[in-house]
Scaffold this active site. Structure first.
Site, PDB file in Angstrom:
ATOM      1  CD1 TRP A 152      40.569  48.892  36.549  1.00  0.00           C
ATOM      2  CD2 TRP A 152      39.392  48.217  38.913  1.00  0.00           C
ATOM      3  NE1 TRP A 152      41.090  49.229  38.389  1.00  0.00           N
ATOM      4  CE2 TRP A 152      40.785  49.059  39.288  1.00  0.00           C
ATOM      5  CE3 TRP A 152      38.137  47.757  39.341  1.00  0.00           C
ATOM      6  CZ2 TRP A 152      40.480  48.750  40.693  1.00  0.00           C
ATOM      7  CZ3 TRP A 152      38.346  47.556  40.540  1.00  0.00           C
ATOM      8  CH2 TRP A 152      39.582  47.248  41.680  1.00  0.00           C
ATOM      9  N   GLY A 171      42.163  51.426  32.106  1.00  0.00           N
ATOM     10  CA  GLY A 171      40.653  52.751  32.583  1.00  0.00           C
ATOM     11  C   GLY A 171      41.360  52.876  33.402  1.00  0.00           C
ATOM     12  CG  ASP A 172      43.722  51.744  37.237  1.00  0.00           C
ATOM     13  OD1 ASP A 172      43.396  50.954  38.452  1.00  0.00           O
ATOM     14  OD2 ASP A 172      44.579  52.046  38.322  1.00  0.00           O
ATOM     15  CG  LEU A 173      41.659  58.326  38.348  1.00  0.00           C
ATOM     16  CD1 LEU A 173      42.438  58.487  36.780  1.00  0.00           C
ATOM     17  CD2 LEU A 173      41.000  58.796  38.692  1.00  0.00           C
ATOM     18  CB  ILE A 175      46.652  52.370  34.586  1.00  0.00           C
ATOM     19  CG1 ILE A 175      47.923  50.954  36.446  1.00  0.00           C
ATOM     20  CG2 ILE A 175      48.223  53.107  33.753  1.00  0.00           C
ATOM     21  CD1 ILE A 175      48.741  51.422  36.618  1.00  0.00           C
TER      22      ILE A 175
END
Length: 221
Positions: A152, A171-173, A175
């Site tokens: 990230w 892996g970005d929450l 997004i």
């Protein structure tokens, strides 16, 4: 009616659909709806390449790990306050006692991560000039050698320092949450599912991420 401030008018006038925006809207009808809900990105939100200092770009991404945009900004500003309001040179940061750095609101781990980053830049193990033209995968491989820098953080560097146009942070929450809402999913999409959806956005996946973050008012600072 009160007159519109000149600055607000200028920002509004500058926000027009670009060729890349239109390509995204043609590629994905769902993303098109997300984009059209609030119109073109305001230049103040489009932060691709907005961090010209590579050390600052990585350091700020480290500070922002696992935090809301608001919390990350607050801690970063407190950290800069220890250095006269400016991003410190890596050598200067290393001279600051860890206990002092923690007073900005940093965890013990993040202090260690920042110190390891500073050491690697200082001794040349991490050479930003050398890696700036590397392929995406190779930039990531170099950066994740730094303690605490994972996929990230490397992706944020690629977006906000190198301004690479085709990066997606699966892996970005933020997004994942934005995609879940936009596509009407019951659960957060996993990396493979998000990769599949994002394949339609090539070669403008970074721009797509900016629109998705905006839909949650959660663009990384």
């Amino acid at each position: 009616m009160a007159p519109r401030p000149a600055g607000a008018h200028a920002r509004k006038a500058a926000a027009k659909w670009t060729a890349d925006d239109r390509a995204l809207m043609r590629a994905d009808k769902v993303l098109r709806r997300v984009m059209e809900e609030r119109g073109p990105l305001d230049p103040e939100i489009d932060r691709r390449g907005s961090r010209p200092d590579p050390f600052e770009a990585v350091a700020r991404a480290i500070v922002g790990q696992q935090l809301s945009t608001k919390a990350a900004r607050s801690i970063w500003e407190k950290l800069l306050g220890q250095f006269g309001g400016e991003t410190p040179d890596p050598k200067v940061l290393l001279r600051k006692r860890p206990q002092t750095l923690r007073k900005a609101g940093l965890s013990n781990a993040k202090v260690e991560f920042l110190r390891d980053l500073s050491k690697r830049v200082t001794d040349g193990r991490l050479d930003f000039d050398r890696i700036k033209d590397f392929a995406v995968e190779d930039v990531i491989a170099e950066l994740i050698e730094v303690k605490g820098v994972g996929q990230w953080t490397a992706e944020m560097f690629l977006m906000f320092h190198l301004a690479r146009p085709d990066v997606v942070s699966v892996g970005d929450l933020g997004i994942r949450r934005a995609v879940q809402i936009a596509y009407g999913m019951d659960d957060l999409p996993g990396p493979e599912e998000l990769e599949r959806i994002a394949d339609e956005w090539r070669p403008h996946r970074t721009l797509a991420c900016l629109y998705l973050w905006r839909s949650l008012d959660n663009t990384p600072t």
